[in-house]
Scaffold this active site. Structure first.
Site, PDB file in Angstrom:
ATOM      1  N   SER A  56      28.887  47.659  22.316  1.00  0.00           N
ATOM      2  CA  SER A  56      28.195  46.641  23.098  1.00  0.00           C
ATOM      3  C   SER A  56      29.126  45.638  23.758  1.00  0.00           C
ATOM      4  O   SER A  56      28.680  44.789  24.521  1.00  0.00           O
ATOM      5  CB  SER A  56      27.201  45.883  22.212  1.00  0.00           C
ATOM      6  OG  SER A  56      27.882  45.175  21.200  1.00  0.00           O
TER       7      SER A  56
ATOM      8  N   THR B 157      25.800  41.461  22.450  1.00  0.00           N
ATOM      9  CA  THR B 157      26.750  40.502  23.001  1.00  0.00           C
ATOM     10  C   THR B 157      27.447  39.846  21.833  1.00  0.00           C
ATOM     11  O   THR B 157      26.864  39.734  20.768  1.00  0.00           O
ATOM     12  CB  THR B 157      25.997  39.399  23.796  1.00  0.00           C
ATOM     13  OG1 THR B 157      25.203  40.004  24.809  1.00  0.00           O
ATOM     14  CG2 THR B 157      26.954  38.414  24.431  1.00  0.00           C
TER      15      THR B 157
ATOM     16  N   THR C 254      30.313  40.806  26.934  1.00  0.00           N
ATOM     17  CA  THR C 254      29.444  41.956  26.669  1.00  0.00           C
ATOM     18  C   THR C 254      29.710  43.084  27.648  1.00  0.00           C
ATOM     19  O   THR C 254      30.272  42.880  28.725  1.00  0.00           O
ATOM     20  CB  THR C 254      27.969  41.527  26.802  1.00  0.00           C
ATOM     21  OG1 THR C 254      27.118  42.590  26.404  1.00  0.00           O
ATOM     22  CG2 THR C 254      27.635  41.143  28.239  1.00  0.00           C
TER      23      THR C 254
ATOM     24  N   ARG D 263      24.120  45.959  37.865  1.00  0.00           N
ATOM     25  CA  ARG D 263      23.382  44.965  37.100  1.00  0.00           C
ATOM     26  C   ARG D 263      24.336  44.009  36.407  1.00  0.00           C
ATOM     27  O   ARG D 263      25.330  44.396  35.806  1.00  0.00           O
ATOM     28  CB  ARG D 263      22.493  45.648  36.074  1.00  0.00           C
ATOM     29  CG  ARG D 263      21.613  44.698  35.243  1.00  0.00           C
ATOM     30  CD  ARG D 263      22.202  44.390  33.900  1.00  0.00           C
ATOM     31  NE  ARG D 263      21.250  43.669  33.028  1.00  0.00           N
ATOM     32  CZ  ARG D 263      21.555  43.190  31.838  1.00  0.00           C
ATOM     33  NH1 ARG D 263      22.777  43.332  31.348  1.00  0.00           N
ATOM     34  NH2 ARG D 263      20.644  42.554  31.116  1.00  0.00           N
ATOM     35  N   VAL D 264      24.041  42.729  36.512  1.00  0.00           N
ATOM     36  CA  VAL D 264      24.767  41.688  35.798  1.00  0.00           C
ATOM     37  C   VAL D 264      23.753  40.921  34.965  1.00  0.00           C
ATOM     38  O   VAL D 264      22.691  40.535  35.463  1.00  0.00           O
ATOM     39  CB  VAL D 264      25.492  40.730  36.767  1.00  0.00           C
ATOM     40  CG1 VAL D 264      26.122  39.565  36.008  1.00  0.00           C
ATOM     41  CG2 VAL D 264      26.565  41.484  37.547  1.00  0.00           C
ATOM     42  N   GLY D 265      24.056  40.708  33.705  1.00  0.00           N
ATOM     43  CA  GLY D 265      23.144  40.015  32.812  1.00  0.00           C
ATOM     44  C   GLY D 265      23.413  38.531  32.733  1.00  0.00           C
ATOM     45  O   GLY D 265      24.041  37.932  33.604  1.00  0.00           O
ATOM     46  N   ASP D 266      22.962  37.936  31.648  1.00  0.00           N
ATOM     47  CA  ASP D 266      23.095  36.485  31.465  1.00  0.00           C
ATOM     48  C   ASP D 266      24.479  36.067  30.999  1.00  0.00           C
ATOM     49  O   ASP D 266      24.882  34.918  31.175  1.00  0.00           O
ATOM     50  CB  ASP D 266      22.072  35.989  30.445  1.00  0.00           C
ATOM     51  CG  ASP D 266      22.326  36.560  29.052  1.00  0.00           C
ATOM     52  OD1 ASP D 266      22.370  37.804  28.922  1.00  0.00           O
ATOM     53  OD2 ASP D 266      22.493  35.788  28.096  1.00  0.00           O
TER      54      ASP D 266
ATOM     55  N   THR E 163      22.042  35.974  23.085  1.00  0.00           N
ATOM     56  CA  THR E 163      22.246  37.410  22.981  1.00  0.00           C
ATOM     57  C   THR E 163      20.899  38.077  23.192  1.00  0.00           C
ATOM     58  O   THR E 163      19.854  37.453  23.022  1.00  0.00           O
ATOM     59  CB  THR E 163      22.841  37.797  21.615  1.00  0.00           C
ATOM     60  OG1 THR E 163      23.117  39.204  21.590  1.00  0.00           O
ATOM     61  CG2 THR E 163      21.889  37.468  20.474  1.00  0.00           C
ATOM     62  N   GLY E 164      20.906  39.334  23.588  1.00  0.00           N
ATOM     63  CA  GLY E 164      19.645  40.023  23.788  1.00  0.00           C
ATOM     64  C   GLY E 164      19.395  40.358  25.247  1.00  0.00           C
ATOM     65  O   GLY E 164      20.333  40.528  26.024  1.00  0.00           O
TER      66      GLY E 164
ATOM     67  N   GLY F 292      19.127  39.911  28.717  1.00  0.00           N
ATOM     68  CA  GLY F 292      19.656  38.851  29.561  1.00  0.00           C
ATOM     69  C   GLY F 292      18.700  38.354  30.619  1.00  0.00           C
ATOM     70  O   GLY F 292      18.722  37.179  30.985  1.00  0.00           O
TER      71      GLY F 292
END
Length: 319
Positions: A78, A181, A199, A209-212, A232-233, A235
């Protein structure tokens, strides 16, 4: 070069100072270093961070060094090396870092660099920007001496090929299985706070794709007057509620770290219509040394190194 500031750092008081934030007086924890990190991989990360803090090192150095352990762990699917790839089979990484002066750096959609957190710190310290992404982030990393390497391990490639055969493979996964993360928050002997978040993102995500995690105020946020928080989780849920900033701002308004984390989780649940099968977890570290944590679903864990003890804790979920 001068770095962009997100917050104005308040003046640091003398011995046993009291800071006034919103309507809440906050006592500053000093000479009692603390590290809190997400998940089981927070345990080895905390060990490295705490060694730095025990030698009177900065919270910034501590969180960077700590999360680099997870980034270099090929067994961890991860974060960093060995992370699960996107839908096209590419390992793409997101990370951010923030210091006690409100300076911040981040990278998004970065490929072939094992330690995105250190690239993020370079962005913070060597440029006038906060975030670099994609090919620009890679070019910047290479120009600053980072080594390009293949991050897709045999195990992660095997999992990706299995998913390619059957896109329903994730249907059997639990709420903690397709993303993860490491977020780490630290307070040093001077009472200063810093945070780091890194992460490889959502497993088999759409390319690009880009997360938080690289977004200041979503994946992680530090306000040295008040506290720090990280997520975490899933995003997307964190981004839509500016989660980490929300936790810190609630602490500024008088919420405890625990109350703030719970309210931030409740905010997501309300936005999702009262129920969701997705997971988000928060951790928080207040200026007085108290900690908070909360999650939507069961299974979330955090590692806390405090008073000489490094221990993994299970979080009682909202659902």
């Amino acid at each position: 070069m001068k770095r962009r500031n997100f917050i104005k750092a308040g003046a640091v008081g003398l011995a046993s100072p009291i800071l006034l934030a919103g309507k809440k007086k906050i006592k500053v924890n000093k000479n009692n270093p603390i590290v809190i990190s997400t998940w089981l991989h927070g345990i080895p990360a905390n060990e490295v961070s705490f060694k730095i803090l025990n030698k009177n090192g900065s919270a910034l150095d501590a969180v960077e060094a700590g999360v680099r352990i997870a980034e270099a762990d090929a067994e961890n699917q991860s974060v960093g090396l060995g992370g699960r790839p996107d839908s096209e089979g590419n390992v793409t990484l997101d990370a951010c870092i923030m210091d006690s002066n409100g300076n911040a750096g981040a990278v998004g959609f970065l490929e072939n660099i094992k330690h995105p957190i250190s690239v993020a710190r370079k962005v913070m310290e060597e440029t006038d920007h906060v975030m670099l992404a994609g090919k620009g982030a890679l070019k910047f990393a290479l120009s600053n001496g980072f080594k390009s390497e293949n991050l897709l391990t045999k195990a992660s490639r095997k999992g990706w090929l299995e998913w390619k055969k059957d896109n329903r493979i994730k249907d059997s996964w639990g709420p903690n299985d397709d993303h993860d993360t490491i977020t780490s928050l630290a307070q040093d002997n001077d009472g200063n706070l810093s945070g780091a978040c890194t992460t490889s993102g959502l497993a088999y995500k759409l390319q690009g794709r880009v997360g938080d995690s690289p977004i200041i105020g979503a994946g992680m946020y530090v306000d040295n007057e008040v506290g720090a928080a990280g997520a975490t989780g899933m995003g997307e849920l964190v981004m839509k509620t500016c989660g980490s900033f929300l936790v810190v701002e609630l602490m500024r308004q008088g919420y405890s770290a625990m109350e703030a984390c719970n309210e931030a989780i409740d905010r997501i649940i309300r936005q999702e219509g009262g129920k969701t099968k997705l997971q988000v977890g928060y951790i928080a570290l207040e200026k007085d040394g108290s900690v908070g944590y909360s999650s939507i679903q069961k299974g979330f864990q955090y590692a806390l190194y405090k008073d000489g003890v490094n221990k993994l804790h299970d979080v009682k979920s909202i659902f």
